[in-house]
Scaffold this active site. Structure first.
Site, PDB file in Angstrom:
ATOM      1  N   ASP A   1     -13.644   3.754  -0.928  1.00 47.89           N
ATOM      2  CA  ASP A   1     -12.831   3.456   0.248  1.00 47.89           C
ATOM      3  C   ASP A   1     -12.450   1.974   0.203  1.00 47.89           C
ATOM      4  O   ASP A   1     -12.939   1.205  -0.637  1.00 47.89           O
ATOM      5  CB  ASP A   1     -13.638   3.767   1.517  1.00 47.89           C
ATOM      6  CG  ASP A   1     -12.778   3.893   2.760  1.00 47.89           C
ATOM      7  OD1 ASP A   1     -11.541   3.965   2.639  1.00 47.89           O
ATOM      8  OD2 ASP A   1     -13.350   3.920   3.866  1.00 47.89           O
TER       9      ASP A   1
ATOM     10  N   ASP B   1      -6.657   7.405   6.851  1.00 49.41           N
ATOM     11  CA  ASP B   1      -7.077   7.421   8.248  1.00 49.41           C
ATOM     12  C   ASP B   1      -5.962   7.968   9.138  1.00 49.41           C
ATOM     13  O   ASP B   1      -5.118   7.224   9.650  1.00 49.41           O
ATOM     14  CB  ASP B   1      -7.461   6.006   8.687  1.00 49.41           C
ATOM     15  CG  ASP B   1      -8.686   5.493   7.955  1.00 49.41           C
ATOM     16  OD1 ASP B   1      -9.439   6.325   7.420  1.00 49.41           O
ATOM     17  OD2 ASP B   1      -8.885   4.272   7.910  1.00 49.41           O
TER      18      ASP B   1
END
Length: 830
Positions: free
Chosen positions: A422, A496
């Site tokens: 990430d 996201d």
């Protein structure tokens, strides 16, 4: 989403062709102060290069990974005004005064044509300093596809985009990344925001002149920030802020061929472990070992299949990578062993930001060995992410990648199954990234050259670490960011997203575009990462997500629980059924993944991929094929109980009711809350498990179900089933069974043959096949010459991966309706 257009007022063309030299593979030209090179890779693939300061960069990025093929036959013809390079599939025409390029197929159809201004001057390639702009002609009816992870419609025509890997939810994202051409009225939560996490400079130009649609593909091998402008009426253009012009041209004329050629250049997805195809549970939350174990027990107690539990940054000690929190996870190996006993695997996050803290072994070693990114002055580059002041590995350096791989290997030795990368755009918090520099072969390079490639190189190092720890096992890496070639090392998710209907709707064309941009292992967070979904949205999202290549629940810190059971008993039942359907279909999905790893084909396929000549299929971006045989039509609108679905040519069978539809038409599909419109393609055979296992771990079925969908039209149809141990690389040494099914219909006669290849594998337990016929209600079939009875469309026989041939005579069942009582029984069988 149309944004500021590219301004190339001060850019100038190269000039005239001064000299010509034929090479073993094509041409070398002197044009003004630069050189132009044409390399013929295949009869339908060219590589075009333009030098800077007279030199070619042979490794502009880390995207290309192919072995150079032998030069195919080609011919060069020269006249006073032009040069022709001709292969069996392409005719490249180079104008000498001034320099310009146009390419055509052997039938004369256009691959690309350089743009000429109103006075006829060539403006196809212009340059200024180290930046360049390419402009080409576009016709009114043309479409543009590809470009990877982008918001907006699947057809990019009419839109402008930037390529710069971006942490879209950072509150100051526009200011930090100098994205002046972006729309500052939009936030990263907008479904129109651009740029996104992944930058793939691959696009397809679809020309639909006359009655045929032809597709050409273009991959610009450049890692700098790029801008693509598809909003022009008569031309499209793209610009890169630095680096050389290197472009691969794929002549097509079909999208499938162009994508397969692109994935030859940049590589294909490695075959994943079967557990990676299962259902994953993740949440941004600081779980303890007992809390995450309790979630696993909930899945088992509630009968909801799940293979993998995930840990976000809270499992680390002070967000220091490659550590475990001392009180939350006091004995990680024991915790992992207990999960394994419950048939769960664990994936942990590993971010690139290394806490700047003398005494922290990871930082100390990296600094001592000169493995971290520096600034122009030679000081450490410092960003600010989860650990606070953070340094970043220089993944451009081979020794840094090898070091990172060794840390990954040590980390997973405790039993971690896979790694989640990430924040790898790279996100640097409130500190701009541009001072971060990279070292390649001892030379200092600006941040802009490798920004978009950072995630690719991190994923490469991570995958190599997993392979180092378990040399004979397949790896699983999930990456947020990426660039061309990321599919070689990692799966991806769409980042996201938000728990709203607009983001669910956006996820469909965005994932489809990633699929035709070389990344088949893709999905969106279920039921949205940020904010709280309604129960209805939660149900609709899992129905869609369960029928995408990557299926993971994930939601944000501080939000209410969003597990499948968090929205009441009705939604829990819907979620259970949706995930169980995925697990029953795992033999079909697993076979599709193997096809993708071999061919580069997407797993979730836009309709244009299989039905390019159908204008309605080309325009569809709210439905897709999952593999070759299932058409999925997600419900993305609140309160919707039916939706319009376009069915391409062929026979399509409603998954729930057995209602049969002729293709080439729009239908209104019923969509009550407990189902997603789903159709099986006539002529295809869909393998499945009899029932949904709780986990793929140690699942070795003794019987498989083959759903045979009888077509209403005559023809021959091919389907595949791939079986192996699901974990190791033994399949590469022949330890598998691959069954090729051929279904043939000629009038009332239908036959199904199965041809098996492979040497088998020790874990194989199957001894029987159960065939469920959809569209045949007769009583008898012949299997290798002997007669078998069929009961309610079902027949079962012993089969241990052996060839067989069955034949039957259809009882005039070209559109055979199935009685309502039997519909229910067949639905349960499915």
């Amino acid at each position: 989403m149309v944004r500021k257009t590219i301004d190339c007022t001060d850019y100038v063309p190269l000039g005239d062709v001064d000299w010509v030299e034929q090479t073993e593979r094509g041409l070398l030209l002197g044009v003004g102060e630069e050189k132009v090179r044409v390399d013929v890779l295949f009869p339908d693939v060219l590589r075009l290069k333009i030098s800077q300061a007279g030199s070619f960069d042979e490794s502009p990025t880390f995207a290309a990974c192919f072995e150079m093929p032998a030069p195919p036959p080609f011919e060069v013809k020269e006249t006073p005004n032009e040069i022709l390079v001709e292969t069996a599939r392409i005719r490249l025409r180079i104008s000498k005064r001034p320099f310009a390029m146009d390419a055509y197929r052997e039938d004369g159809s256009v691959i690309f044509e350089d743009y000429r201004d109103d006075e006829g001057h060539a403006r196809g390639y212009v340059q200024l300093n180290d930046a360049f702009v390419v402009t080409r002609r576009l016709s009114p009816r043309d479409s543009i596809y590809g470009l990877g992870e982008k918001t907006g419609p699947f057809d990019r025509r009419g839109q402008n985009y930037a390529l710069w890997n971006t942490d879209i939810l950072h509150p100051d994202v526009l200011r930090l990344n100098h994205l002046y051409e972006a729309d500052h009225t939009l936030s990263g939560k907008s479904t129109e925001f651009d740029p996104y996490y992944t930058s793939i400079p691959l696009f397809y130009h679809c020309s639909s002149a006359g009655d045929a649609a032809r597709v050409a593909g273009f991959f610009v091998d450049n890692g700098y920030k790029g801008n693509f402008e598809f909003s022009g009426e008569q031309s499209y253009r793209y610009a890169f802020a630095g680096g050389q012009y290197t472009e691969y041209v794929f002549a097509g004329p079909d999208l499938r061929g162009a994508l397969r050629a692109y994935t030859f250049v940049t590589g294909r997805m490695a075959a994943p472990p079967i557990w990676a195809l299962g259902h994953h549970q993740c949440r941004y939350h600081h779980y303890t070992d007992e809390e995450i174990s309790a979630i696993g027990r909930q899945y088992r107690d509630r009968g909801i299949p799940c293979d993998v539990l995930w840990l976000d940054i809270g499992y680390m000690d002070g967000y220091r990578v490659f550590t475990w929190h001392p009180t939350r996870y006091p004995d990680a190996p024991r915790f992992l062993d207990a999960l394994k006993e419950s048939r769960f695997r664990l994936v942990t996050i590993v971010d690139p930001g290394v806490k700047v803290e003398p005494g922290y072994p990871v930082f100390d070693e990296a600094r001592a060995r000169n493995l971290l990114c520096k600034t122009e002055s030679g000081n450490l580059y410092i960003g600010k992410v989860w650990p606070g002041r953070s340094a970043f590995p220089d993944f451009v350096k081979p020794e840094a990648r090898a070091w990172w791989a060794s840390l990954v290997a040590e980390h997973v030795a405790s039993g971690v199954a896979g790694i989640w990368n990430d924040m790898n755009e790279p996100a640097t918090g409130d500190i701009e990234p541009f001072a971060m520099r990279f070292d390649r072969d001892g030379e200092d390079h600006p941040h802009e050259r490798y920004h978009n490639q950072f995630a690719l190189l991190m994923a490469r190092a991570t995958a190599e670490g997993l392979a180092e720890a378990r040399p004979d096992h397949r790896t699983f890496v999930l990456s947020r960011a990426g660039s061309a070639g990321i599919q070689r090392y990692a799966a991806q998710w769409l980042g996201d997203n938000c728990s709203n209907w607009e983001h669910l709707q956006m996820s469909v064309p965005m994932a489809l575009a990633m699929g035709i941009s070389g990344q088949p292992f893709i999905g969106a967070d279920i039921p949205g990462f940020v904010s709280t979904p309604s129960p209805e949205l939660a149900a609709r999202w899992v129905q869609c997500g369960a029928l995408t290549p990557f299926c993971r629940y994930h939601n944000h810190w501080g939000e209410p629980d969003q597990y499948p059971w968090s929205f009441g008993p009705e939604v829990e039942a819907i979620c259970r059924h949706a995930i169980q359907l995925r697990y029953r279909l795992l033999p079909y999905l697993y076979s599709a993944f193997f096809q993708a790893s071999a061919s580069g084909d997407p797993i979730a396929r836009p309709l244009v991929y299989d039905f390019q000549q159908d204008p309605h299929a080309r325009e569809t971006d709210d439905a897709y094929l999952l593999g070759e045989a299932l058409l999925v039509a997600p419900v993305c609108t609140e309160g919707c109980t039916e939706r319009r679905v376009y069915l391409p040519e062929g026979t399509w069978v409603d998954w729930y009711t057995e209602e049969r539809h002729a293709g080439g038409q729009f239908i209104t599909a019923k969509a009550p809350l407990d189902r997603i419109p789903l159709f099986a393609r006539g002529g295809y055979i869909i393998p499945s498990y009899e029932s949904a296992p709780a986990s793929t771990m140690d699942h070795a079925p003794e019987r498989l179900v083959l759903h045979v969908f009888v077509p209403d039209e005559d023809g021959e149809f091919v389907s595949e089933l791939h079986e192996d141990d699901g974990l190791t690389l033994s399949f590469a040494r022949g330890a598998y069974y691959r069954t090729t099914f051929r279904l043939t219909r000629r009038g009332a006669a239908l036959s199904v043959s199965a041809a098996v290849t492979g040497c088998g594998f020790p874990e194989f337990r199957r001894h029987a096949l159960r065939l469920v016929f959809h569209g045949f209600r007769g009583k008898e079939i012949t299997l290798d010459g002997r007669t078998l009875r069929v009961e309610d469309g079902v027949v079962e026989f012993e089969n241990r991966a052996e060839n067989f041939t069955l034949a039957l005579v259809l009882d005039d069942a070209r559109s055979a309706a199935v009685p309502r009582a039997e519909q229910v029984a067949l639905h349960e069988a499915l």
